[in-house]
Motif scaffolding. Structure first.
Motif, PDB file in Angstrom:
ATOM      1  N   GLU A 104       0.870  -1.174   0.000  1.00 46.81           N
ATOM      2  CA  GLU A 104       0.000   0.000   0.000  1.00 46.81           C
ATOM      3  C   GLU A 104       0.903   1.219   0.000  1.00 46.81           C
ATOM      4  OE1 GLU A 104      -4.023   1.800   2.078  1.00 46.81           O
ATOM      5  OE2 GLU A 104      -2.906   0.227   3.099  1.00 46.81           O
ATOM      6  N   GLU A 105       0.439   2.318  -0.599  1.00 45.96           N
ATOM      7  CA  GLU A 105       1.307   3.475  -0.786  1.00 45.96           C
ATOM      8  C   GLU A 105       0.657   4.759  -0.278  1.00 45.96           C
ATOM      9  OE1 GLU A 105       2.766   3.743  -4.818  1.00 45.96           O
ATOM     10  OE2 GLU A 105       2.577   1.567  -5.074  1.00 45.96           O
ATOM     11  N   ALA A 106       1.521   5.691   0.136  1.00 43.42           N
ATOM     12  CA  ALA A 106       1.104   7.045   0.489  1.00 43.42           C
ATOM     13  C   ALA A 106       2.176   7.988  -0.026  1.00 43.42           C
ATOM     14  CB  ALA A 106       0.940   7.192   2.003  1.00 43.42           C
ATOM     15  N   ASP A 107       1.763   9.135  -0.600  1.00 40.78           N
ATOM     16  CA  ASP A 107       2.745  10.052  -1.183  1.00 40.78           C
ATOM     17  C   ASP A 107       2.949  11.318  -0.357  1.00 40.78           C
ATOM     18  OD1 ASP A 107       0.404  11.392  -1.639  1.00 40.78           O
ATOM     19  OD2 ASP A 107       0.563  11.396  -3.834  1.00 40.78           O
ATOM     20  N   ASN A 108       2.400  11.360   0.851  1.00 42.01           N
ATOM     21  CA  ASN A 108       2.651  12.488   1.751  1.00 42.01           C
ATOM     22  C   ASN A 108       2.502  12.023   3.197  1.00 42.01           C
ATOM     23  OD1 ASN A 108      -0.207  13.258   2.855  1.00 42.01           O
ATOM     24  ND2 ASN A 108      -0.513  13.054   0.629  1.00 42.01           N
ATOM     25  N   GLY A 109       2.991  12.851   4.119  1.00 44.29           N
ATOM     26  CA  GLY A 109       2.995  12.444   5.514  1.00 44.29           C
ATOM     27  C   GLY A 109       1.622  12.321   6.131  1.00 44.29           C
ATOM     28  N   LEU A 110       0.686  13.150   5.698  1.00 46.06           N
ATOM     29  CA  LEU A 110      -0.666  13.093   6.259  1.00 46.06           C
ATOM     30  C   LEU A 110      -1.342  11.768   5.909  1.00 46.06           C
ATOM     31  CD1 LEU A 110      -2.231  15.082   7.992  1.00 46.06           C
ATOM     32  CD2 LEU A 110      -3.366  15.909   5.917  1.00 46.06           C
ATOM     33  N   ASP A 111      -1.257  11.370   4.630  1.00 51.00           N
ATOM     34  CA  ASP A 111      -1.804  10.078   4.228  1.00 51.00           C
ATOM     35  C   ASP A 111      -1.016   8.937   4.861  1.00 51.00           C
ATOM     36  OD1 ASP A 111      -3.760  11.246   2.726  1.00 51.00           O
ATOM     37  OD2 ASP A 111      -2.751  10.989   0.795  1.00 51.00           O
ATOM     38  N   GLY A 112       0.294   9.177   5.056  1.00 47.62           N
ATOM     39  CA  GLY A 112       1.125   8.157   5.695  1.00 47.62           C
ATOM     40  C   GLY A 112       0.656   7.849   7.105  1.00 47.62           C
ATOM     41  N   ILE A 113       0.279   8.894   7.855  1.00 43.96           N
ATOM     42  CA  ILE A 113      -0.251   8.691   9.207  1.00 43.96           C
ATOM     43  C   ILE A 113      -1.587   7.963   9.144  1.00 43.96           C
ATOM     44  CG2 ILE A 113      -1.152   9.851  11.252  1.00 43.96           C
ATOM     45  CD1 ILE A 113       0.951  12.021  10.829  1.00 43.96           C
ATOM     46  N   ASP A 114      -2.457   8.419   8.243  1.00 44.94           N
ATOM     47  CA  ASP A 114      -3.791   7.819   8.121  1.00 44.94           C
ATOM     48  C   ASP A 114      -3.698   6.325   7.807  1.00 44.94           C
ATOM     49  OD1 ASP A 114      -6.718   8.007   7.911  1.00 44.94           O
ATOM     50  OD2 ASP A 114      -6.387   7.609   5.793  1.00 44.94           O
ATOM     51  N   LYS A 115      -2.864   5.974   6.817  1.00 42.13           N
ATOM     52  CA  LYS A 115      -2.729   4.568   6.441  1.00 42.13           C
ATOM     53  C   LYS A 115      -1.835   3.803   7.420  1.00 42.13           C
ATOM     54  CE  LYS A 115      -3.545   5.486   1.543  1.00 42.13           C
ATOM     55  NZ  LYS A 115      -3.025   5.414   0.154  1.00 42.13           N
ATOM     56  N   GLY A 116      -0.909   4.515   8.063  1.00 38.29           N
ATOM     57  CA  GLY A 116      -0.013   3.860   9.018  1.00 38.29           C
ATOM     58  C   GLY A 116      -0.704   3.444  10.303  1.00 38.29           C
ATOM     59  N   LEU A 117      -1.855   4.027  10.596  1.00 35.42           N
ATOM     60  CA  LEU A 117      -2.592   3.687  11.810  1.00 35.42           C
ATOM     61  C   LEU A 117      -3.539   2.505  11.613  1.00 35.42           C
ATOM     62  CD1 LEU A 117      -3.365   7.249  13.246  1.00 35.42           C
ATOM     63  CD2 LEU A 117      -1.570   5.647  13.912  1.00 35.42           C
ATOM     64  N   LYS A 118      -3.467   1.858  10.451  1.00 38.18           N
ATOM     65  CA  LYS A 118      -4.249   0.648  10.228  1.00 38.18           C
ATOM     66  C   LYS A 118      -3.533  -0.544  10.875  1.00 38.18           C
ATOM     67  CE  LYS A 118      -6.207   2.252   5.841  1.00 38.18           C
ATOM     68  NZ  LYS A 118      -6.313   1.985   4.372  1.00 38.18           N
ATOM     69  N   PRO A 119      -4.237  -1.384  11.598  1.00 39.76           N
ATOM     70  CA  PRO A 119      -3.586  -2.473  12.339  1.00 39.76           C
ATOM     71  C   PRO A 119      -2.997  -3.562  11.447  1.00 39.76           C
ATOM     72  CG  PRO A 119      -5.974  -2.650  12.498  1.00 39.76           C
ATOM     73  CD  PRO A 119      -5.694  -1.334  11.841  1.00 39.76           C
ATOM     74  N   GLU A 120      -3.378  -3.611  10.164  1.00 40.50           N
ATOM     75  CA  GLU A 120      -2.889  -4.701   9.312  1.00 40.50           C
ATOM     76  C   GLU A 120      -1.479  -4.475   8.787  1.00 40.50           C
ATOM     77  OE1 GLU A 120      -5.855  -2.240   6.752  1.00 40.50           O
ATOM     78  OE2 GLU A 120      -5.682  -2.974   8.813  1.00 40.50           O
ATOM     79  N   ASN A 121      -0.867  -3.315   9.027  1.00 43.11           N
ATOM     80  CA  ASN A 121       0.491  -3.073   8.548  1.00 43.11           C
ATOM     81  C   ASN A 121       1.491  -3.955   9.299  1.00 43.11           C
ATOM     82  OD1 ASN A 121      -0.047  -0.946   6.635  1.00 43.11           O
ATOM     83  ND2 ASN A 121      -0.418   0.411   8.369  1.00 43.11           N
ATOM     84  N   ASP A 122       2.300  -4.699   8.543  1.00 42.73           N
ATOM     85  CA  ASP A 122       3.355  -5.514   9.151  1.00 42.73           C
ATOM     86  C   ASP A 122       4.699  -4.805   9.155  1.00 42.73           C
ATOM     87  OD1 ASP A 122       1.932  -8.105   9.660  1.00 42.73           O
ATOM     88  OD2 ASP A 122       1.590  -7.969   7.504  1.00 42.73           O
ATOM     89  N   LEU A 123       4.859  -3.821   8.276  1.00 43.81           N
ATOM     90  CA  LEU A 123       6.110  -3.060   8.210  1.00 43.81           C
ATOM     91  C   LEU A 123       5.839  -1.787   7.426  1.00 43.81           C
ATOM     92  CD1 LEU A 123       9.697  -4.283   7.711  1.00 43.81           C
ATOM     93  CD2 LEU A 123       8.827  -2.580   6.092  1.00 43.81           C
TER      94      LEU A 123
END
Length: 227
Positions: free
Chosen positions: A29-48
Motif C-alpha cells: 500500500e502506498e502514500a505520497d505524503n505524511g498526512l496520508d502516511g499517518i492515516d494509512k499507518g494507523l491501520k492495524p494490518e500493517n506488518d512493516l
C-alpha cells in the motif's frame, strides 16, 4: 499469506521501483505524503512501514511518532538522502528499526524487509513465558540498560552506513555524487563513534554497582581507538 507493507514516499519513481522490488513477496500500500502516511499507518494490518524523511504535509518524524504511539512494535524503515546527527538520533529515539541513506541498494532493502517481517512473525509465535535459564540472570541496573541501549544504537547506526558504503562500492563505476555521499557517510560514522565514546566515558565506567560480569569486565573505549 503475504505480509502487508506500507510505502510512504513522495517520489513516484522511487516508490514505483520499491513496489516492483517488493510486490512478488508482499502486499503493498502506498502514500505520497505524511498526512496520508499517518492515516494509512494507523491501520492495524500493517506488518512493516517504509518511510521517507522529507515528505509534504507531515515529515517523517511526525509520521513515525504518530504511528509508534499506537503501534509501538511495528517495524519502520526510514529512507533519507541526508540525516543530521540530531534527526538521526530523533528517529532512533522514536523507534526506527532501520535507516537507509539514499541512494540505497534495493537488494539490501528487500533482504531487510524479509528479515524484519520474519522476525516479527517469530515474536508473535514465541511462548509467553521465558525459559528458566533466561529468568535466572540478574536484572540489569539502570546504568547498564542505558549503556546497552547506547551501544546497540551506535552499532546499528554504523552498520547502516557500512551497508550504504558497500552498496556504492558494488557499482561498476562511481559517480562524483557518490564520492560526496561516501564522504558524508564516513563523517557521520566518525561523529557517531565520537558521540558513543563520549557517553562511555570514565565517569560512567567508574560509577560501579554493575550486576553483570560482562559489563564489569569490558574494556574502556579510547578516543585513540586503542582499546
Amino acid at each position: 499469506m503475504k505480509k502487508n507493507i506500507l510505502l510512504v514516499e513522495d517520489d513516484p519513481a522511487l516508490r514505483m521501483v520499491m513496489r516492483e522490488v517488493l510486490k512478488d513477496e508482499f502486499e503493498i500500500e502506498e502514500a505520497d505524503n505524511g498526512l496520508d502516511g499517518i492515516d494509512k499507518g494507523l491501520k492495524p494490518e500493517n506488518d512493516l512501514i517504509i518511510l521517507d524523511y522529507h515528505l509534504p504535509k507531515k515529515d517523517g518524524l511526525e509520521v513515525i511518532e504518530a504511528i509508534k504511539k499506537q503501534f509501538p512494535n511495528v517495524p519502520v524503515i526510514v529512507l533519507s538522502g541526508f540525516l543530521s546527527p540530531k534527526s538521526e538520533a530523533q528517529f532512533n529515539d522514536l523507534g526506527a528499526t532501520k535507516i537507509f541513506p539514499k541512494p540505497f541498494n534495493y537488494r539490501n532493502l528487500l533482504e531487510t524487509v524479509r528479515s524484519l517481517t520474519t522476525r516479527a512473525n517469530q515474536v508473535e509465535q514465541a511462548p509467553a513465558c521465558a525459559p528458566a535459564s533466561m529468568a535466572s540472570h540478574p536484572p540489569l541496573s539502570e546504568t547498564e540498560r542505558q549503556m546497552l541501549t547506547d551501544s546497540l544504537n551506535a552499532v546499528a547506526t554504523l552498520a547502516e552506513k557500512i551497508e550504504y558504503l558497500q552498496s556504492v562500492s558494488e557499482k561498476y563505476w562511481i559517480e562524483p555524487a557518490d564520492i560526496s555521499s561516501m564522504r558524508e557517510a564516513i563523517r557521520c560514522m566518525e561523529t557517531e563513534v565520537q558521540r558513543f565514546y563520549g557517553k562511555m566515558n570514565n565517569s560512567l565506567f567508574n560509577a560501579g554497582e554493575f550486576s553483570s560480569p560482562l559489563l564489569t569486565n569490558i574494556n574502556r573505549p579510547s578516543l585513540s581507538g586503542q582499546n
